[in-house]
Motif scaffolding. Sequence first.
Motif, PDB file in Angstrom:
ATOM      1  N   LYS A 122       0.844  -1.192   0.000  1.00  0.00           N
ATOM      2  CA  LYS A 122       0.000   0.000   0.000  1.00  0.00           C
ATOM      3  C   LYS A 122       0.880   1.243   0.000  1.00  0.00           C
ATOM      4  N   THR A 123       0.417   2.249  -0.728  1.00  0.00           N
ATOM      5  CA  THR A 123       1.121   3.525  -0.784  1.00  0.00           C
ATOM      6  C   THR A 123       0.223   4.607  -0.208  1.00  0.00           C
ATOM      7  N   TYR A 124       0.760   5.374   0.739  1.00  0.00           N
ATOM      8  CA  TYR A 124       0.038   6.477   1.373  1.00  0.00           C
ATOM      9  C   TYR A 124       0.712   7.788   0.967  1.00  0.00           C
ATOM     10  N   ASP A 125      -0.021   8.670   0.333  1.00  0.00           N
ATOM     11  CA  ASP A 125       0.495   9.988  -0.029  1.00  0.00           C
ATOM     12  C   ASP A 125      -0.155  11.048   0.854  1.00  0.00           C
ATOM     13  N   LEU A 126       0.670  11.863   1.489  1.00  0.00           N
ATOM     14  CA  LEU A 126       0.192  12.946   2.357  1.00  0.00           C
ATOM     15  C   LEU A 126       0.669  14.271   1.795  1.00  0.00           C
ATOM     16  N   TRP A 127      -0.219  15.229   1.741  1.00  0.00           N
ATOM     17  CA  TRP A 127       0.075  16.576   1.244  1.00  0.00           C
ATOM     18  C   TRP A 127      -0.342  17.538   2.347  1.00  0.00           C
ATOM     19  N   ILE A 128       0.646  18.194   2.999  1.00  0.00           N
ATOM     20  CA  ILE A 128       0.387  19.071   4.145  1.00  0.00           C
ATOM     21  C   ILE A 128       0.794  20.494   3.778  1.00  0.00           C
ATOM     22  N   PRO A 129      -0.160  21.372   3.518  1.00  0.00           N
ATOM     23  CA  PRO A 129       0.178  22.753   3.148  1.00  0.00           C
ATOM     24  C   PRO A 129       0.899  23.475   4.277  1.00  0.00           C
ATOM     25  N   PHE A 130       1.919  24.242   3.935  1.00  0.00           N
ATOM     26  CA  PHE A 130       2.616  25.037   4.945  1.00  0.00           C
ATOM     27  C   PHE A 130       1.675  26.030   5.613  1.00  0.00           C
ATOM     28  N   ALA A 131       0.652  26.465   4.875  1.00  0.00           N
ATOM     29  CA  ALA A 131      -0.309  27.424   5.428  1.00  0.00           C
ATOM     30  C   ALA A 131      -1.059  26.837   6.624  1.00  0.00           C
ATOM     31  N   ASP A 132      -1.194  25.519   6.668  1.00  0.00           N
ATOM     32  CA  ASP A 132      -1.902  24.883   7.778  1.00  0.00           C
ATOM     33  C   ASP A 132      -1.031  24.741   9.017  1.00  0.00           C
ATOM     34  N   LEU A 133       0.246  25.047   8.890  1.00  0.00           N
ATOM     35  CA  LEU A 133       1.171  24.859  10.001  1.00  0.00           C
ATOM     36  C   LEU A 133       1.570  26.180  10.641  1.00  0.00           C
ATOM     37  N   ASP A 134       0.747  27.203  10.471  1.00  0.00           N
ATOM     38  CA  ASP A 134       1.038  28.516  11.045  1.00  0.00           C
ATOM     39  C   ASP A 134      -0.142  29.019  11.853  1.00  0.00           C
ATOM     40  N   TRP A 135      -0.679  28.140  12.678  1.00  0.00           N
ATOM     41  CA  TRP A 135      -1.845  28.498  13.487  1.00  0.00           C
ATOM     42  C   TRP A 135      -1.538  29.637  14.451  1.00  0.00           C
ATOM     43  N   GLU A 136      -0.281  29.724  14.924  1.00  0.00           N
ATOM     44  CA  GLU A 136       0.027  30.718  15.950  1.00  0.00           C
ATOM     45  C   GLU A 136       0.279  32.109  15.381  1.00  0.00           C
ATOM     46  N   GLN A 137       0.819  32.190  14.134  1.00  0.00           N
ATOM     47  CA  GLN A 137       1.103  33.496  13.552  1.00  0.00           C
ATOM     48  C   GLN A 137       0.000  33.989  12.622  1.00  0.00           C
ATOM     49  N   GLY A 138      -0.753  33.060  12.054  1.00  0.00           N
ATOM     50  CA  GLY A 138      -1.787  33.446  11.106  1.00  0.00           C
ATOM     51  C   GLY A 138      -1.212  33.894   9.779  1.00  0.00           C
ATOM     52  N   GLU A 139       0.008  33.463   9.481  1.00  0.00           N
ATOM     53  CA  GLU A 139       0.627  33.826   8.210  1.00  0.00           C
ATOM     54  C   GLU A 139       1.410  32.630   7.684  1.00  0.00           C
ATOM     55  N   ILE A 140       1.600  32.599   6.388  1.00  0.00           N
ATOM     56  CA  ILE A 140       2.294  31.478   5.771  1.00  0.00           C
ATOM     57  C   ILE A 140       3.801  31.722   5.823  1.00  0.00           C
ATOM     58  N   ARG A 141       4.530  30.737   6.317  1.00  0.00           N
ATOM     59  CA  ARG A 141       5.979  30.829   6.349  1.00  0.00           C
ATOM     60  C   ARG A 141       6.561  29.590   5.681  1.00  0.00           C
ATOM     61  N   THR A 142       6.889  29.736   4.417  1.00  0.00           N
ATOM     62  CA  THR A 142       7.463  28.616   3.677  1.00  0.00           C
ATOM     63  C   THR A 142       8.900  28.407   4.129  1.00  0.00           C
ATOM     64  N   PRO A 143       9.290  27.173   4.445  1.00  0.00           N
ATOM     65  CA  PRO A 143      10.663  26.920   4.882  1.00  0.00           C
ATOM     66  C   PRO A 143      11.673  27.323   3.818  1.00  0.00           C
ATOM     67  N   HIS A 144      12.738  27.981   4.233  1.00  0.00           N
ATOM     68  CA  HIS A 144      13.798  28.351   3.297  1.00  0.00           C
ATOM     69  C   HIS A 144      14.916  27.306   3.367  1.00  0.00           C
ATOM     70  N   HIS A 145      15.898  27.433   2.509  1.00  0.00           N
ATOM     71  CA  HIS A 145      17.014  26.492   2.494  1.00  0.00           C
ATOM     72  C   HIS A 145      17.704  26.484   3.866  1.00  0.00           C
ATOM     73  N   GLY A 146      17.861  25.298   4.417  1.00  0.00           N
ATOM     74  CA  GLY A 146      18.525  25.171   5.715  1.00  0.00           C
ATOM     75  C   GLY A 146      17.584  25.170   6.911  1.00  0.00           C
ATOM     76  N   THR A 147      16.301  25.469   6.686  1.00  0.00           N
ATOM     77  CA  THR A 147      15.332  25.418   7.785  1.00  0.00           C
ATOM     78  C   THR A 147      15.289  24.006   8.359  1.00  0.00           C
ATOM     79  N   GLU A 148      15.284  23.908   9.683  1.00  0.00           N
ATOM     80  CA  GLU A 148      15.222  22.607  10.338  1.00  0.00           C
ATOM     81  C   GLU A 148      13.999  22.508  11.239  1.00  0.00           C
ATOM     82  N   TRP A 149      13.252  21.449  11.070  1.00  0.00           N
ATOM     83  CA  TRP A 149      12.155  21.107  11.975  1.00  0.00           C
ATOM     84  C   TRP A 149      12.514  19.792  12.647  1.00  0.00           C
ATOM     85  N   ARG A 150      11.831  19.495  13.750  1.00  0.00           N
ATOM     86  CA  ARG A 150      11.941  18.179  14.369  1.00  0.00           C
ATOM     87  C   ARG A 150      10.741  17.354  13.909  1.00  0.00           C
ATOM     88  N   TRP A 151      10.955  16.058  13.700  1.00  0.00           N
ATOM     89  CA  TRP A 151       9.842  15.233  13.245  1.00  0.00           C
ATOM     90  C   TRP A 151      10.113  13.754  13.513  1.00  0.00           C
TER      91      TRP A 151
END
Length: 209
Positions: free
Chosen positions: A140-169
């Motif tokens: 089975k193949t699972y494809d997930l598409w998570i818009p960056f706009a949905d990950l800015d609940w606290e700022q209310g603005e879209i912040r697209t990761p730039h080169h070198g941005t690091e998240w934990r996951w």
Amino acid sequence: MTERMRYECRYVDALNGIVKWEEIIGNDLREVVTGEKPRLKTRFRACGTADALHIRFECEDDHVVATMERRDDPIYLEDVVEVFLDKTGTGEVYYEFEVSPRNVVFDALIHYNGGDKEVDVAWDAKGFHTEVLDGAGGWKTYDLWIPFADLDWEQGEIRTPHHGTEWRWNLYRIDDDFEGNRHYWAWSPTGKVDFHMPHRFGTLVFVKE
């Protein structure tokens, strides 16, 4: 201390939203406690586009347990793949995304304080899109598409990761076998059957060449 695992999330220009997954580097999940090879193979790939994080799970499967039908049902009690994202790296707030073999989704905002956690299932990623495809041999193949706009609940603005941005996951899979035994797998093993251990998350680094 074990060196933190890292995955390079390469930026791609997905024409018409189509990702050439064969060009994206894959990593395997391992047994969540021991880090050993799991009963079934699970490989993931991830990349970034101009507006979203794309993740694909490729799962060997010989027995599917999936009965739930509604968004935010406790699908983690059955077969499921999961992604936890911590943008700040503090371990205090992170996102949880899950998909079942029936393409039922669960998404929540987690507030974590040591061993205590608050799971806000009222939070929804509005543009979260998933697809589950059946392949040959039970894969089975699972494809997930998570818009960056949905990950800015606290700022209310879209912040697209730039080169070198690091998240934990971290990425996980739960699978029931024919005998009813539950198996727990992770990209970055946590050392116990507990996915909510942000201090054991690995690093997702965005790379734009």
